[in-house]
Design a protein around this motif. Structure first.
Motif, mmCIF file in Angstrom:
data_model
loop_
_atom_site.group_PDB
_atom_site.id
_atom_site.type_symbol
_atom_site.label_atom_id
_atom_site.label_comp_id
_atom_site.label_asym_id
_atom_site.label_seq_id
_atom_site.Cartn_x
_atom_site.Cartn_y
_atom_site.Cartn_z
ATOM 1 N N LEU A 46 1.060 -1.000 0.225
ATOM 2 C CA LEU A 46 0.229 0.061 -0.169
ATOM 3 C C LEU A 46 0.695 1.475 0.424
ATOM 4 C CD1 LEU A 46 -2.636 -1.082 2.550
ATOM 5 C CD2 LEU A 46 -2.753 -1.084 0.061
ATOM 6 N N ALA A 47 0.471 2.013 -1.059
ATOM 7 C CA ALA A 47 1.131 3.300 -0.731
ATOM 8 C C ALA A 47 1.502 4.599 0.446
ATOM 9 C CB ALA A 47 0.836 4.373 -1.502
ATOM 10 N N GLU A 48 0.236 3.702 1.351
ATOM 11 C CA GLU A 48 0.447 4.639 2.704
ATOM 12 C C GLU A 48 1.643 4.172 3.494
ATOM 13 O OE1 GLU A 48 -2.493 2.104 5.092
ATOM 14 O OE2 GLU A 48 -3.441 3.548 3.768
ATOM 15 N N GLN A 49 2.046 3.066 3.496
ATOM 16 C CA GLN A 49 2.980 1.839 4.075
ATOM 17 C C GLN A 49 4.244 2.375 3.594
ATOM 18 O OE1 GLN A 49 1.522 -2.066 3.072
ATOM 19 N NE2 GLN A 49 0.224 -2.261 4.822
ATOM 20 N N MET A 50 4.775 2.982 2.502
ATOM 21 C CA MET A 50 5.899 3.667 1.332
ATOM 22 C C MET A 50 6.237 4.861 2.526
ATOM 23 S SD MET A 50 5.035 2.155 -1.903
ATOM 24 C CE MET A 50 6.420 3.111 -2.892
ATOM 25 N N ASN A 51 7.468 4.690 2.802
ATOM 26 C CA ASN A 51 8.193 5.802 3.151
ATOM 27 C C ASN A 51 8.710 6.666 1.659
ATOM 28 O OD1 ASN A 51 7.375 5.509 5.657
ATOM 29 N ND2 ASN A 51 9.004 4.242 5.944
ATOM 30 N N GLU A 52 9.434 6.493 1.304
ATOM 31 C CA GLU A 52 10.116 6.653 -0.200
ATOM 32 C C GLU A 52 10.494 6.473 -1.657
ATOM 33 O OE1 GLU A 52 14.586 6.506 1.043
ATOM 34 O OE2 GLU A 52 13.897 4.987 2.595
ATOM 35 N N LEU A 53 10.353 6.995 -2.132
ATOM 36 C CA LEU A 53 10.043 6.098 -3.459
ATOM 37 C C LEU A 53 11.502 4.258 -3.385
ATOM 38 C CD1 LEU A 53 10.188 8.714 -6.180
ATOM 39 C CD2 LEU A 53 8.969 7.172 -5.785
ATOM 40 N N GLN A 54 12.449 5.420 -2.600
ATOM 41 C CA GLN A 54 13.194 3.460 -3.086
ATOM 42 C C GLN A 54 12.561 1.931 -2.345
ATOM 43 O OE1 GLN A 54 16.587 3.985 -3.882
ATOM 44 N NE2 GLN A 54 16.602 1.628 -3.553
ATOM 45 N N ASP A 55 11.380 2.848 -1.510
ATOM 46 C CA ASP A 55 10.895 1.437 -1.039
ATOM 47 C C ASP A 55 10.024 0.690 -2.078
ATOM 48 O OD1 ASP A 55 11.484 1.954 1.237
ATOM 49 O OD2 ASP A 55 9.333 3.017 1.602
ATOM 50 N N ILE A 56 10.173 1.169 -3.915
ATOM 51 C CA ILE A 56 9.793 0.398 -4.661
ATOM 52 C C ILE A 56 10.300 -1.035 -4.578
ATOM 53 C CG2 ILE A 56 9.733 0.343 -7.290
ATOM 54 C CD1 ILE A 56 8.334 3.286 -6.656
ATOM 55 N N TRP A 57 12.255 -0.433 -4.465
ATOM 56 C CA TRP A 57 12.903 -2.061 -5.340
ATOM 57 C C TRP A 57 13.299 -3.016 -3.999
ATOM 58 C CZ3 TRP A 57 12.062 -0.923 -9.245
ATOM 59 C CH2 TRP A 57 12.026 0.181 -10.284
ATOM 60 N N ASP A 58 12.361 -2.860 -2.927
ATOM 61 C CA ASP A 58 12.548 -3.670 -1.270
ATOM 62 C C ASP A 58 13.007 -4.606 -1.667
ATOM 63 O OD1 ASP A 58 12.880 -1.258 0.243
ATOM 64 O OD2 ASP A 58 11.450 -1.403 1.268
ATOM 65 N N GLU A 59 12.023 -5.195 -2.385
ATOM 66 C CA GLU A 59 11.649 -6.708 -2.898
ATOM 67 C C GLU A 59 12.037 -7.413 -4.450
ATOM 68 O OE1 GLU A 59 9.058 -10.132 -0.529
ATOM 69 O OE2 GLU A 59 8.467 -9.612 -2.238
ATOM 70 N N VAL A 60 13.383 -6.471 -4.509
ATOM 71 C CA VAL A 60 13.335 -6.781 -6.401
ATOM 72 C C VAL A 60 14.411 -7.401 -5.829
ATOM 73 C CG1 VAL A 60 14.433 -5.962 -8.785
ATOM 74 C CG2 VAL A 60 11.773 -4.632 -6.938
ATOM 75 N N ASP A 61 15.152 -8.566 -6.656
ATOM 76 C CA ASP A 61 16.706 -8.934 -6.258
ATOM 77 C C ASP A 61 16.735 -8.753 -8.346
ATOM 78 O OD1 ASP A 61 18.988 -10.662 -6.299
ATOM 79 O OD2 ASP A 61 17.961 -12.438 -6.308
ATOM 80 N N PHE A 62 18.164 -7.754 -8.503
ATOM 81 C CA PHE A 62 18.602 -7.768 -9.332
ATOM 82 C C PHE A 62 19.611 -8.979 -10.211
ATOM 83 C CE2 PHE A 62 16.758 -3.357 -8.039
ATOM 84 C CZ PHE A 62 16.497 -3.371 -9.160
ATOM 85 N N GLY A 63 19.479 -9.436 -8.980
ATOM 86 C CA GLY A 63 20.504 -10.378 -9.654
ATOM 87 C C GLY A 63 22.320 -10.595 -9.504
ATOM 88 N N ILE A 64 23.091 -9.176 -8.921
ATOM 89 C CA ILE A 64 23.617 -8.315 -8.989
ATOM 90 C C ILE A 64 25.452 -9.089 -7.849
ATOM 91 C CG2 ILE A 64 25.028 -6.642 -8.558
ATOM 92 C CD1 ILE A 64 22.839 -4.790 -10.440
ATOM 93 N N THR A 65 26.121 -9.339 -7.907
ATOM 94 C CA THR A 65 26.305 -9.309 -6.512
ATOM 95 C C THR A 65 27.759 -8.056 -6.698
ATOM 96 O OG1 THR A 65 27.248 -11.820 -8.004
ATOM 97 C CG2 THR A 65 28.732 -10.452 -6.025
ATOM 98 N N ILE A 66 27.860 -7.931 -4.832
ATOM 99 C CA ILE A 66 28.573 -6.773 -5.000
ATOM 100 C C ILE A 66 29.943 -6.342 -4.470
ATOM 101 C CG2 ILE A 66 27.848 -4.395 -3.100
ATOM 102 C CD1 ILE A 66 24.758 -5.587 -3.009
ATOM 103 N N PRO A 67 30.456 -5.927 -4.917
ATOM 104 C CA PRO A 67 31.760 -5.879 -4.244
ATOM 105 C C PRO A 67 31.744 -6.164 -2.847
ATOM 106 C CG PRO A 67 32.443 -4.261 -6.690
ATOM 107 C CD PRO A 67 30.172 -4.861 -6.225
#
Length: 302
Positions: free
Chosen positions: A232-253
């Motif tokens: 729900l939009a009301e539970q989001m604090n910032e736009l970055q929350d859109i990606w909170d459960e997106v696994d981009f499949g990237i390995t971070i150094p």
């Protein structure tokens, strides 16, 4: 169950029910970079109940500045996601338009710069009398058929009337993802609540979102694919929350180490950190300590 985050480094944190004496935990690391060959779409609900948010229920002469609350929201979303898409653009559409609510109205691809002045006044065709999501889902699957990574953000304020058909289509997509292991998809649904929607419709929407979020539970694909992230939009604090459960499949150094609340090392990464860290703990574990990016973070698990 997902939890509050102990660090801004983290996105969503999922703690799953115990099974076989173990409890699976997922911690997503927030990402801030463009992803090669990623296509992103934004689907804006064009059904009649959305009219007040666009101030489209008022004659133009009577609309006050700022009464169209959707325009700045959509502009910000488009501008934000363009920083992640492979070519720096996003494809917005209106969905649930037309008498049957089964039509879509493409707006056309826009860049981050163009999104800042994008007119967002609602569909030019008629506002939909129903809310059917499948046509929009199929549209993006077709438009982005050559992309390795597809993310679609659906914005809606109502009950999804073709939910069973959407679940069936998503099940097909999930099976393709597991079988081919070449392409990745994430469908994010953001539910809006506002004064123009009846409480019964809001509750129905919440039930829809929960069903989509958990559609693979108890199926052969459980634990193998996770297409939906509904909130729900009301539970989001910032736009970055859109990606909170997106696994981009990237390995971070870098490297990281995870220990349980008794000091036992349960997971370590010495040659790169996966953006989605996954590990198991005993069910009675109350927290884990994560040493990452020069920080020591204690993350509660309940």
């Amino acid at each position: 169950m997902f939890l509050d985050k102990a660090s801004p480094l983290f996105g969503k944190i999922n703690v799953y029910p115990p099974e076989g004496g173990k409890q699976r935990v997922e911690i997503y690391i927030r990402l801030d970079q463009r992803v090669e060959n990623m296509e992103i779409g934004i689907a804006i609900d064009g059904s009649a109940s959305m009219q007040p948010l666009f101030a489209a229920n008022l004659p133009k002469a009577f609309r006050q500045p700022g009464s169209n609350v959707m325009e700045p929201v959509v502009r910000r979303l488009c501008n934000f996601v363009c920083d992640y898409s492979g070519d720096g653009t996003v494809l917005p559409i209106y969905w649930a338009v037309g008498n049957g609510g089964k039509e879509i109205e493409p707006i056309g691809k826009v860049s981050g710069a163009a999104s800042k002045t994008l007119p967002v006044e609602g569909p030019k065709s008629s506002w939909g009398g129903h809310t059917s999501l499948l046509p929009a889902l199929d549209y993006f699957l077709s438009e982005f058929s050559q992309a390795n990574w597809v993310i679609v953000l659906f914005i809606t304020d109502g009950r999804i009337e073709d939910l069973d058909a959407v679940v069936a289509r998503a099940m097909e997509v999930g099976k393709e993802v597991v079988a081919e292991k070449k392409r990745k998809f994430k469908f994010v649904v953001v539910g809006l609540t506002h004064a123009g929607v009846r409480e019964t419709e809001i509750e129905a929407m919440k039930e829809n979102l929960e069903k989509l979020d958990n559609m693979f539970d108890g199926t052969e694909l459980e634990g193998k694919v996770d297409l939906w992230d509904c909130k729900l939009a009301e539970q989001m604090n910032e736009l970055q929350d859109i990606w909170d459960e997106v696994d981009f499949g990237i390995t971070i150094p870098g490297n990281a180490q995870i220990s349980d609340d008794r000091g036992n090392v349960i997971q370590s990464y010495s040659d790169g950190i996966p953006q989605r860290m996954e590990f198991s703990v005993s069910p009675e574990t109350s927290s884990v300590t994560i040493e990452i990016a020069g920080e020591t973070i204690v993350q509660p698990l309940s």
